[in-house]
Structure formats: C-alpha cells, structure tokens
Design a protein around this motif. Structure first.
Motif, short mmCIF file in Angstrom:
data_model
loop_
_atom_site.label_atom_id
_atom_site.label_comp_id
_atom_site.label_asym_id
_atom_site.label_seq_id
_atom_site.Cartn_x
_atom_site.Cartn_y
_atom_site.Cartn_z
N ARG A 272 0.87 -1.18 0.00
CA ARG A 272 0.00 0.00 0.00
C ARG A 272 0.91 1.22 0.00
NH1 ARG A 272 -1.96 -2.71 4.31
NH2 ARG A 272 -1.33 -1.01 5.70
N THR A 273 0.70 2.12 -0.94
CA THR A 273 1.55 3.30 -1.07
C THR A 273 0.68 4.54 -1.23
OG1 THR A 273 1.72 2.84 -3.46
CG2 THR A 273 3.54 2.11 -2.06
N THR A 274 1.15 5.64 -0.66
CA THR A 274 0.41 6.90 -0.71
C THR A 274 1.35 8.02 -1.12
OG1 THR A 274 -1.03 6.14 1.09
CG2 THR A 274 -1.06 8.48 0.58
N LEU A 275 0.98 8.74 -2.16
CA LEU A 275 1.69 9.96 -2.55
C LEU A 275 1.11 11.10 -1.73
CD1 LEU A 275 3.66 11.41 -4.56
CD2 LEU A 275 1.67 11.73 -6.05
N THR A 276 1.95 11.75 -0.95
CA THR A 276 1.43 12.71 0.02
C THR A 276 2.55 13.62 0.51
OG1 THR A 276 0.17 12.90 2.08
CG2 THR A 276 1.81 11.14 1.98
N SER A 277 2.19 14.53 1.38
CA SER A 277 3.18 15.25 2.18
C SER A 277 3.36 14.41 3.44
CB SER A 277 2.69 16.66 2.52
OG SER A 277 3.62 17.34 3.33
N VAL A 278 4.46 13.70 3.54
CA VAL A 278 4.61 12.65 4.55
C VAL A 278 4.80 13.25 5.94
CG1 VAL A 278 6.02 10.71 5.31
CG2 VAL A 278 5.56 11.03 2.87
N VAL B 31 6.43 9.70 -0.67
CA VAL B 31 5.64 8.48 -0.79
C VAL B 31 5.75 7.72 0.52
CG1 VAL B 31 5.43 6.22 -1.91
CG2 VAL B 31 5.77 8.29 -3.30
N LEU B 32 4.61 7.40 1.10
CA LEU B 32 4.54 6.62 2.32
C LEU B 32 4.16 5.19 1.94
CD1 LEU B 32 4.49 6.73 5.49
CD2 LEU B 32 2.03 7.14 5.28
N HIS B 33 4.95 4.21 2.40
CA HIS B 33 4.66 2.81 2.06
C HIS B 33 4.56 1.96 3.32
CE1 HIS B 33 8.74 1.34 2.95
NE2 HIS B 33 9.20 2.44 2.37
N ASN B 34 4.16 0.71 3.14
CA ASN B 34 3.96 -0.18 4.29
C ASN B 34 4.93 -1.35 4.32
OD1 ASN B 34 2.75 -1.47 2.06
ND2 ASN B 34 1.34 -2.61 3.37
N ARG B 35 6.08 -1.21 3.65
CA ARG B 35 7.12 -2.24 3.77
C ARG B 35 7.92 -1.93 5.04
NH1 ARG B 35 9.27 -4.78 -1.83
NH2 ARG B 35 7.24 -5.04 -2.81
N HIS B 36 7.24 -2.11 6.17
CA HIS B 36 7.82 -1.74 7.45
C HIS B 36 8.93 -2.71 7.85
CE1 HIS B 36 4.50 0.95 7.54
NE2 HIS B 36 3.59 0.02 7.78
N ILE B 37 9.94 -2.15 8.49
CA ILE B 37 11.08 -2.92 8.96
C ILE B 37 10.81 -3.38 10.40
CG2 ILE B 37 13.46 -2.55 9.76
CD1 ILE B 37 14.04 -1.23 7.10
N VAL B 38 11.36 -4.51 10.77
CA VAL B 38 11.17 -5.07 12.11
C VAL B 38 12.22 -4.48 13.05
CG1 VAL B 38 11.03 -7.15 13.51
CG2 VAL B 38 10.27 -7.21 11.12
N ASN B 39 11.76 -3.81 14.10
CA ASN B 39 12.66 -3.21 15.08
C ASN B 39 12.83 -4.15 16.28
OD1 ASN B 39 14.13 -0.80 16.18
ND2 ASN B 39 12.57 -0.96 17.75
N PHE B 40 14.06 -4.22 16.79
CA PHE B 40 14.30 -5.00 18.00
C PHE B 40 15.33 -4.28 18.87
CE2 PHE B 40 17.34 -6.61 14.89
CZ PHE B 40 18.52 -6.70 15.60
N HIS B 41 15.35 -4.61 20.14
CA HIS B 41 16.28 -4.00 21.08
C HIS B 41 17.42 -4.96 21.39
CE1 HIS B 41 12.75 -1.36 22.70
NE2 HIS B 41 13.23 -0.92 21.56
N THR B 42 18.63 -4.45 21.38
CA THR B 42 19.79 -5.28 21.69
C THR B 42 19.92 -5.48 23.20
OG1 THR B 42 21.23 -3.34 21.79
CG2 THR B 42 20.99 -4.40 19.65
N GLN B 43 20.62 -6.55 23.58
CA GLN B 43 20.77 -6.87 24.99
C GLN B 43 21.60 -5.83 25.75
OE1 GLN B 43 19.19 -9.28 26.81
NE2 GLN B 43 18.03 -9.39 24.89
N GLU B 44 22.50 -5.14 25.04
CA GLU B 44 23.36 -4.15 25.70
C GLU B 44 22.51 -3.09 26.39
OE1 GLU B 44 25.19 -0.30 26.18
OE2 GLU B 44 23.71 -0.78 24.63
#
Length: 445
Positions: free
Chosen positions: A239-245, A292-305
C-alpha cells in the motif's frame, strides 16, 4: 546509470544485518538496473570491526553493487580532506561535529550524505543495525523497491504508480523528495518498562515529547501512539500513498532522501540524543515537498546491551537529551511550518540560509521549559524507584550541563548548516573515499 547509496551506520555487532542489507542492494541493482553503493559506516571496537570485515569480504560479488566498509579512521581521513578542500571556517569544529567521540545519530547520517556526494549518488537510503526485514511467501520485503520506484521523479508521474494520492495538486510538478515507511515490533524508544511499572508515570514522561498546544484528546492519542510505529501487523501486500509525509509516520531505519534535500541541509550533530536524525523529515513536510509513504515496514528489536545497567543509564541520558531538545526544535518547526513554500527558492531548492536562521532563533529559546521537563523526569523516575532512581540522580548531577548542551547543540547545528553546502561541493569534487576494488565487488577501508 542511476547511482544510489544504501547506507548502514553501526556501532554494534551486526553481521547478520550487513548480509541482509547486501541482499537488498543486490535486489535494487537487479530489479531496477541501478548502481547501488552499499556503505557500511563502522564505529565498532576492534572485535566487532574484525567480524564485520570478514562479513564484508565474504559477500558475493553482484553486478551493479559496490560495497564500501569504512571504519572511523577511514571516515576521519575522508572528512579531513573534505573540510580542508571546502575552505570552511573553524575546520576543527566542523570535524568534531561530523565525527564526534560520542554517539550521534545525526552525525553518522551526515557522514553518509557527504560520502554519497563523493560517490556521485542521487539519493541516500538508510537502514539501522538493530532492525531486520519482514518476509512474505518466504521472500524478504525490501523498502528499496518503493524508494527506487518513486524517489526523484515528478510527483505527477508517480501518481499512477501508487495505491492512492493525497497530495495537494499544487505540488504535482515537484519531485518526490522522500520515500519512507515505519517499523513493526518493539518500540523505537525503549520506554515500555515505564508503562508496565506505572501507566500514569508513562503518560507524564512520554507526554513531554508532545509539543504544547495540542487539545487534550489529541495529546492523549499522541501519547498512546508515540514510538510504536506501525504496530505489530505483518506485511500482507503493498500500500503506497503519494502525500506530504508526516514525520510521525516514518522511521529513520526505513527512509530514503533525494540529494536535493540532504545536499543543502544536514541533520543535527547533537551527541547522546536519540531522535536527533529526524530534522529533514520535518523540513520536507513543511516545505511541501512530495513524498511516498509505504507499508514495507522494517522489524525493530532492542539489543541486549541496552538491558545492562550501564546501557540503561546511557539510554536514559540520551532520552533526556531528546526531551530537552524538544523546546528548541519545536520553535524551529513552528518557524518552518509558517514559512511553508517560502522555504524553497524559485528553482525549488531548499533555502539553507533561512533554515540556519531559524536554528539560531531556536538556540535562543529560554531554558525554563527544559528545566520543567527535567523536574518531571526527576519526579517520575523517583516514583518508579529501582534503577530509575539512579537515572534521576545522574540527571540531577548533570542538570546545568544538560540544559546548556541543549542550547549549544542548536548553535552547533546552525554552524554546520552554514558550512554544509561548501562541504557537499567539496565532497563531490573529492570523489570516492578509500581504495576501490573491482566494480560489482566491494570497496573496503
């Protein structure tokens, strides 16, 4: 051939991420016929740096992909030559702002911008070392797909390529300056423990990140949504949107910017300050440059440090500095919002001098709001107890310095912005950093 820079700044072990981003670079070269420069900016200590060098050396040669792995010595050598070539005043200060001894999210991305200029790239695409890709039907979902589809093209020509358009027709002839998505998974700012310990304290603390003036119902919604990205839903289709992001809808681990933006204005070089790398997202939005706003979101994780006692305390100091930068940056964002189209010259270029003026005004914001925020943090952390009491003690001991740093960071940002276009011109004239091995292979330093 279109030349782009896919960059991964890192100060932590991330061999798996390097391999994954290399796959994204190969996808971009294969799918779009682009020359993709994979730029790993490595600030790790010797053990992790050695592993990263082995990882880069083992990457397969891919047509259209050139890999650059630069440690801090190589980065410093490049910057020293650029600053000298630029003829800018106060070269030692500029070097310190570009490669400080402490962590700076803005400075590491600024270095990527200048190196991308030296490489002749038209855009920078940033990923983070504490993130990974989603998968669909066993294949990784690469944001580079939408970035290379739309970035730099006239918005009117992109409108037929997106799912929907919400762009003001008056902006249709402007090029797409930003393409971005968000993240899923763990919060981008590690405050979930505070919510679990005391929801009311969580509202007080996270509420400090919401600019003043919002109606209460909007404020509460912003608190509830803050730092959560796109939630937890798995990717099921584009899903993609042309916009002022909106800057609230994208994350810096999943962003691409056209050089017409970063070639004119840098990011804040503030040290030990989370969120210091989001400034250009606000600038693009307020200047009404298409995105352009898209939904190919990246997976975020927290490191043990971050879970260790030392990592926890360092993170709380960075979070406090983020909150203290807010009053200064909010004043700047209010000014850029008022300026709107006037942020652009008749040729559609961002007026860097105007931005620098707003930054200097922002540096003059009185410290009273910052002091109030420290009071809220102190009260909240002491309510939570445990290691949050130690964090409160550390903030109290540094109180005057933290308030002064918030002002100085804005002054430094204005100074860097004044010199930035000289630095980008010098970078383009200097050419690529480090030794170059065969094309379609890798360049390491």
């Amino acid at each position: 051939m279109r030349r782009v820079c896919l960059t991964l700044p890192t100060n932590r072990p991330c061999a798996a991420t390097i391999r994954a981003v290399a796959e994204e670079a190969a996808y971009g070269a294969r799918r779009f016929g682009a020359e993709v420069h994979l730029l790993v900016l490595d600030s790790c200590g010797a053990p992790a740096l050695a592993v990263h060098r082995e990882t880069v050396a083992a990457l397969p040669a891919v047509p259209g992909v050139v890999v650059h792995h630069l440690d801090e010595d190589a980065q410093r050598a490049f910057l020293d030559e650029v600053v000298t070539r630029s003829g800018a005043a106060a070269p030692e200060r500029l070097l310190d702002l570009m490669l400080p001894s402490r962590v700076s999210y803005g400075a590491c991305t600024n270095r990527a911008f200048l190196i991308a200029e030296a490489l002749g790239c038209t855009s920078v695409h940033r990923r983070d070392s504490d993130s990974r890709y989603q998968y669909l039907d066993g294949e990784p979902v690469f944001p580079l797909h939408h970035e290379l589809t739309s970035l730099g093209r006239r918005a009117a020509d992109v409108s037929a390529l997106v799912t929907r358009s919400r762009l003001d027709p008056a902006c249709a002839d402007r090029p797409v300056a930003l393409v971005g998505g968000s993240f899923v998974g763990e919060m981008s700012v590690d405050v979930e423990e505070i919510r679990r310990l005391d929801p009311s304290v969580y509202e007080d603390v996270v509420g400090l990140s919401v600019p003043a003036g919002h109606p209460e119902i909007w404020r509460r919604n912003l608190i509830a949504e803050s730092f959560r990205g796109a939630g937890t839903a798995a990717f099921a289709g584009d899903r993609t949107t042309l916009t002022s992001v909106s800057p609230l809808r994208v994350d810096m681990c999943n962003i691409a910017l056209d050089r017409e933006v970063y070639g004119r204005v840098p990011l804040p070089p503030a040290t030990d300050t989370i969120g210091s790398d989001y400034f250009l997202l606000h600038l693009v939005h307020d200047a009404r440059l298409p995105g352009v706003l898209h939904n190919r979101h990246i997976v975020n994780f927290h490191t043990q440090e971050r879970r260790s006692d030392a990592g926890f305390l360092a993170y709380q100091l960075r979070f406090a500095k983020f909150l203290l930068s807010g009053p200064h940056l909010d004043a700047v964002y209010a000014a850029t919002k008022r300026a709107g189209d006037a942020l652009l010259d008749p040729d559609g270029h961002v007026r860097a001098a105007a931005v620098a003026g707003f930054l200097r005004d922002g540096a003059r914001v009185a410290p009273a709001e910052g002091a109030r925020r420290l009071d809220v943090l102190d009260r909240s952390y002491r309510t939570l107890g445990g290691r949050y009491t130690a964090a409160a003690d550390a903030l109290t001991a540094r109180r005057a310095r933290l308030l002064d740093d918030a002002r100085q960071d804005m002054e430094d940002f204005a100074a860097l912005t004044d010199a930035w276009e000289d630095l980008t011109r010098a970078s383009r004239a200097q050419g690529r950093p480090g030794p170059t091995h065969r094309e379609s292979a890798r360049c390491t330093a």
